[in-house]
Design an enzyme around this catalytic site. Structure first.
Site, PDB file in Angstrom:
ATOM      1  CD1 TRP A 280      -0.777   5.340  -3.632  1.00 55.86           C
ATOM      2  CD2 TRP A 280      -2.087   6.402  -2.175  1.00 55.86           C
ATOM      3  NE1 TRP A 280      -0.181   5.238  -2.393  1.00 55.86           N
ATOM      4  CE2 TRP A 280      -0.965   5.893  -1.481  1.00 55.86           C
ATOM      5  CE3 TRP A 280      -3.050   7.115  -1.467  1.00 55.86           C
ATOM      6  CZ2 TRP A 280      -0.799   6.060  -0.114  1.00 55.86           C
ATOM      7  CZ3 TRP A 280      -2.877   7.280  -0.099  1.00 55.86           C
ATOM      8  CH2 TRP A 280      -1.767   6.759   0.561  1.00 55.86           C
TER       9      TRP A 280
ATOM     10  CG  ASN B 122       3.171   4.891  -1.472  1.00 55.92           C
ATOM     11  OD1 ASN B 122       2.377   4.470  -2.301  1.00 55.92           O
ATOM     12  ND2 ASN B 122       4.087   4.103  -0.919  1.00 55.92           N
ATOM     13  CG  ASP B 123       7.335   4.739   0.065  1.00 53.56           C
ATOM     14  OD1 ASP B 123       6.372   5.304   0.601  1.00 53.56           O
ATOM     15  OD2 ASP B 123       7.806   3.672   0.475  1.00 53.56           O
TER      16      ASP B 123
ATOM     17  CD1 TRP C  41       0.031   2.150  -0.957  1.00 57.33           C
ATOM     18  CD2 TRP C  41      -1.106   0.290  -0.480  1.00 57.33           C
ATOM     19  NE1 TRP C  41       0.926   1.099  -0.947  1.00 57.33           N
ATOM     20  CE2 TRP C  41       0.251  -0.057  -0.663  1.00 57.33           C
ATOM     21  CE3 TRP C  41      -2.028  -0.717  -0.181  1.00 57.33           C
ATOM     22  CZ2 TRP C  41       0.707  -1.366  -0.536  1.00 57.33           C
ATOM     23  CZ3 TRP C  41      -1.564  -2.025  -0.060  1.00 57.33           C
ATOM     24  CH2 TRP C  41      -0.215  -2.330  -0.233  1.00 57.33           C
TER      25      TRP C  41
END
Length: 555
Positions: free
Chosen positions: A130, A132-133, A157
C-alpha cells in the site's frame, strides 16, 4: 458554421522494463537501517492502439485505445463491504468503498497475469504493498528525494511508515530503506504525513504528524544523521518530540500534516497545520526560530465554514509575471499565494489564489467564490493529498498527488499493491486568468518519447469518427490540439446554467453548442467500453466564454 480542425502528435513510449537498473547494485532488504534494494522488473503486455478521433462543433473528439485482452467485464463478489480503514483512526477514508459482489455469480476469476499487466510503467509506486500521500519531496545534493505513506506489511492501509526513494530525472527511481518508522510513543500508531524544509545553512528539516499511543495527532521533528550523504539514508527523531500538540478546543484526531516552512521578513519560520472546528475547516500557524520550540499565532491563516477537516494543507507563492517557480519563502510585490486543502469529507483537493498578509497572519482569496474547499480543484479525477516543492535546480514548483485508483480492496490484495503517484507536474500561475494554475508534466518525461507520428489539419464534422493509424506500443503519449473557428465560438448561445460544470454536462454523449470534443482512451473497437477526455465551451450571461475539461468513465 465552420468545423474545427485537430492536430495530433502520437509518440511511442520507451519500454518501462529498461528503467529498472538501480543506482546502486547488490542491494538487500528495505527495512530501516538496511541496504538499498533494486526495483523489480516491470512486466508489461503489449496494448494495440486503435485511435479514433471524433471532433465537432456539437459533439466529441476522441482517440480510442484498444487492448488485446478485449473489453473487461465487471464482476463483483458476494463479499461484505471492506472494513473501513483510516477514518476510525482519524484520517480520511483509505478504502475504496466499492461493493465487490453481486447475486448473479462468483467473483471474477482474476489470474496473476491479468493483474500484473495493470501495473504502471512510469508513475511512481513502490515495489509492492500500500501507498498513499506524497511526503517531503525535495532536491538535495543532485537527487530528487521522494517520501510517501507506505504499509510495509500489506496492500491495505495500516502500519504506516515513510517510504523513501531517489531519482535524478523523475523517471529512474532507486528505493531506499524506510526513512521513518513508528517506534516512539508519539508515533506508535503511524508516522503520518508531513513536509521537508531546506534551511539556508544546509540543514534539512522534516516535520511530520505522529499518531500517538492514545491516537492523538502530534507534530514531530526529524533530521538527517549525516548531511554529507546525498541519499539521506539515516534519519534521527528529535529527542524532545512531540514539538506541537493540538490547540485548546481542537479534538486530538483533527490536527495534522504540517507544511513546508517559510521564512518571514524578520527571519523567523512559520508552518501551518490543518484542522477543523465543528464543520469549519481551518489552518493554524506556528512560528519558530529553531524548529524545536513553537508559538501558536493568534487567529488562523484561513478558515471556510462547511468544508470539514482540512488535511495536507499546502501553502506557497506564485509569480504574477515570471514563468519560473518561487522559493516557498518568497513574498512581496508581484507575488500571490496559493492555498490548497485536501477535504477529508470528499477526498478532493481544492486550491485558490489569494493574498498573504504576514503581519496579520492571514491569507485572503482573491475571489471568495473560488475559496478553498468550494471552488477550483487541481484535478477532477482520483487525485488527493497533493504536495508541492520548490525545485531550486531548475527554478520550478513541482506538484505530486496520490492516485488511489478505483480498484476494490479485494483486488488490491490480489495484486499485492495499491495506488500510484501522479506524474510530477510543473505549476505556474495562469497569467491570462490570474485565478487558475497551469499544470504540465515535468519536462523530463519527454525523454521517454521514441518514434511517433503527426496528424495535421484534420477537419471533422459533427459526430464524425476519424481513425488514426498508429503502431502498437505498450504505452503511448498523445498530444492533441483543437482549433475552433472564431465565428463558431462567438455564435455560442448563453448557457442556461451559468454554473456549468462537468458533472452537469450529461457526460460525453450529450451535445452542446460547442462540444464535447476531445479524445477517447482505453476503448475497444466497438466503443462499448471507453474513457472520454473532452472539452466543452460555454458562454455565461455576461458574454464571457468558459472552457471545461471533463472525463466520462460511465463506459
Amino acid at each position: 458554421m465552420a468545423v474545427p480542425e485537430a492536430t495530433v502528435a502520437y509518440h511511442r513510449i520507451e519500454d518501462p522494463s529498461s528503467y529498472n537498473t538501480p543506482l546502486l547494485h547488490n542491494c538487500g532488504g528495505g527495512g530501516a537501517g538496511g541496504n538499498l534494494r533494486s526495483r523489480r522488473r516491470w512486466v508489461t503486455t503489449t496494448i494495440a492502439l486503435a485511435c479514433l478521433l471524433i471532433v465537432s462543433v456539437a459533439c466529441i473528439g476522441l482517440f480510442t485505445f484498444t487492448s488485446k485482452h478485449g473489453p473487461a467485464t465487471e464482476h463483483v463478489s458476494n463479499g461484505a463491504m471492506p472494513v473501513s480503514r483510516g477514518r476510525p483512526e482519524g484520517v480520511s477514508e483509505k478504502t475504496n468503498r466499492l461493493v465487490v459482489g453481486d447475486a448473479n455469480g462468483p467473483p471474477y476469476p482474476w489470474t496473476n497475469n491479468m493483474l500484473t499487466w495493470q501495473r504502471t510503467g512510469f508513475h511512481f509506486q513502490p515495489e509492492k504493498n500500500w501507498m498513499n500521500d506524497p511526503n517531503g519531496p525535495m532536491y538535495y545534493k543532485g537527487f530528487y528525494h521522494f517520501f510517501y505513506q507506505y504499509n510495509p506489511n500489506g496492500a491495505v492501509w495500516g502500519d504506516i511508515v515513510w517510504g523513501h526513494a531517489v531519482s535524478k530525472d523523475f523517471v529512474h527511481w532507486t528505493h531506499l530503506p524506510l526513512a521513518l518508522v513508528p517506534d516512539q510513543w508519539y508515533d506508535q500508531n503511524g508516522v503520518w504525513s508531513g513536509s521537508a524544509t531546506l534551511l539556508p545553512d544546509g540543514q534539512v528539516i522534516i516535520l511530520y504528524t505522529g499518531s500517538s499511543n492514545e491516537s492523538a495527532q502530534l507534530q514531530n521533528l526529524a533530521y538527517p544523521a549525516n548531511l554529507s550523504d546525498p541519499l539521506l539514508v539515516d534519519w534521527v527523531k528529535y529527542p524532545g518530540n512531540p514539538i506541537i500538540g493540538p490547540p485548546k478546543g481542537i479534538y486530538k484526531k483533527d490536527f495534522r500534516d504540517p507544511t513546508t516552512a517559510w521564512r518571514t521578513s524578520e527571519g523567523k519560520w512559520r508552518i501551518t497545520v490543518g484542522s477543523k472546528a465543528g464543520r469549519t475547516g481551518a489552518a493554524f500557524v506556528y512560528e519558530t526560530e529553531d524548529f524545536k520550540t513553537y508559538r501558536l499565532l493568534p487567529g488562523v491563516l484561513h478558515a471556510v465554514p462547511g468544508t470539514g477537516m482540512w488535511e495536507c494543507v499546502d501553502f506557497f507563492p506564485v509569480s504574477i509575471n515570471s514563468k519560473n517557480g518561487l522559493d516557498t519563502s518568497t513574498n512581496g510585490k508581484g507575488v500571490k499565494h496559493v492555498m490548497k486543502v485536501s477535504l477529508d469529507d470528499d477526498r478532493h483537493d481544492y486550491y485558490s489564489v489569494g493574498t498573504y498578509d504576514e503581519t496579520a497572519n492571514t491569507w485572503t482569496p482573491d475571489n471568495p467564490q473560488n475559496d478553498v474547499g468550494i471552488g477550483i480543484r487541481y484535478d477532477y479525477g482520483v487525485f488527493y493529498a497533493s504536495k508541492t516543492f520548490y525545485d531550486q535546480k531548475k527554478g520550478r514548483r513541482i506538484l505530486w498527488g496520490w492516485i488511489s485508483e478505483s480498484d476494490s480492496e479485494k483486488s488490491d490484495v490480489l495484486k499485492g499493491w495499491a495506488s500510484v503517484q501522479s506524474i510530477p507536474r510543473t505549476l505556474l500561475l495562469d497569467q491570462k486568468t490570474g485565478t487558475h494554475l497551469l499544470q504540465w508534466p515535468v519536462e523530463e518525461i519527454e525523454s521517454l518519447r521514441l518514434d511517433g507520428k503527426d496528424f495535421n489539419n484534420i477537419k471533422v464534422e459533427a459526430g464524425a469518427v476519424i481513425p488514426l493509424d498508429v503502431e502498437s506500443s505498450s504505452q503511448a503519449d498523445v498530444v492533441a490540439e483543437f482549433e475552433v473557428d472564431k465565428a463558431a465560438v462567438e455564435a455560442v448561445e448563453v448557457s442556461p446554467n451559468e454554473e456549468f460544470n462537468c458533472a452537469s454536462s450529461g457526460r460525453a454523449s450529450q451535445r452542446g453548442s460547442l462540444g464535447p470534443f476531445g479524445i477517447l482512451v482505453l476503448a475497444d473497437p466497438s466503443r462499448s467500453e471507453q474513457t472520454s477526455l473532452h472539452f466543452y465551451i460555454s458562454k455565461t450571461s455576461s458574454g464571457s466564454h468558459k472552457t471545461s475539461f471533463c472525463t466520462d468513465q460511465s463506459r
